[in-house]
Design a protein around this motif. Sequence first.
Motif, PDB file in Angstrom:
ATOM      1  N   TRP A 193       0.825  -1.213   0.000  1.00 37.27           N
ATOM      2  CA  TRP A 193       0.000   0.000   0.000  1.00 37.27           C
ATOM      3  C   TRP A 193       0.859   1.264   0.000  1.00 37.27           C
ATOM      4  N   LEU A 194       1.946   1.234   0.782  1.00 45.64           N
ATOM      5  CA  LEU A 194       2.841   2.395   0.846  1.00 45.64           C
ATOM      6  C   LEU A 194       3.888   2.391  -0.258  1.00 45.64           C
ATOM      7  N   ASP A 195       3.903   1.332  -1.056  1.00 41.10           N
ATOM      8  CA  ASP A 195       4.848   1.225  -2.172  1.00 41.10           C
ATOM      9  C   ASP A 195       6.284   1.369  -1.681  1.00 41.10           C
ATOM     10  N   VAL A 196       6.615   0.579  -0.642  1.00 44.83           N
ATOM     11  CA  VAL A 196       7.975   0.618  -0.094  1.00 44.83           C
ATOM     12  C   VAL A 196       8.937  -0.015  -1.090  1.00 44.83           C
ATOM     13  N   SER A 197      10.073   0.604  -1.291  1.00 40.80           N
ATOM     14  CA  SER A 197      11.061   0.104  -2.235  1.00 40.80           C
ATOM     15  C   SER A 197      11.653  -1.211  -1.753  1.00 40.80           C
ATOM     16  N   CYS A 198      11.871  -2.142  -2.689  1.00 36.61           N
ATOM     17  CA  CYS A 198      12.489  -3.424  -2.377  1.00 36.61           C
ATOM     18  C   CYS A 198      13.995  -3.420  -2.637  1.00 36.61           C
TER      19      CYS A 198
END
Length: 236
Positions: A193-198
């Motif tokens: 949902w927060l589009d956290v970077s991988c």
Amino acid sequence: MTMNQEPAQGGRAFHQDLVAAAPVIWLCASMFLSLRGLWQSGWAVFGIELPAGVMGYIYASQAAGLVQVLLGLYVLGLAWRRSPRFPFWFTLWAGLAILADIGFSLATLFIGAFTPTWSPWLIAAVSVAISVWTIVLVRRPHPATAMTATAPAVPAGPVPAGVLVLNAVLGLILGGAAGLGIGLLAGSVIVDWLDVSCFEGGCGYAAAAIGLLGLILGAIGGPIFAVLRTRRGRRA
């Protein structure tokens, strides 16, 4: 004569109670092992390219572990309420666990990426044996139920310390396991949902941190709930 017989009777009663609790103990242990397997397999496939057969095996094992945990929680709730439906649902849960143990062991023979070893078969055999034994226990009437109708009413006293400790330990294990599972699920949703970077595993570390928080909260709240529920059930 009476004094000499009392310890033996107490020992037999403790043994009967321990045997009666064996299915629930095995249920909790299996659920904990399933959650551990879900955690390990989740990290194993994270950012790694594996052969199609291995990936299918891992996904199938994750689905089976999730079913075992969710159904196990329902069966555990039946045991907590002493529901007469517990023997049927426990037998169903244990039967599915037996099928999973045998099926996944056989599947390793047909996937070329796996090296055949004897240790998984030994673990599966022990698991199947315990599951069969516990099925026999739940299908067999407990000796105490035959005397319930004729036994005189005894006023409820304080809960024994051993019962509180046992329930608190079970609450710790189950609360921590449930908190970990819910935390990991919530963590994966929040990360997406927060589009956290991988980048360098950042999204995985974020989901794991939320799962760890759920583990801590569940490990704290589980024993508290178990002790309060035990005392209230004793009064009832």
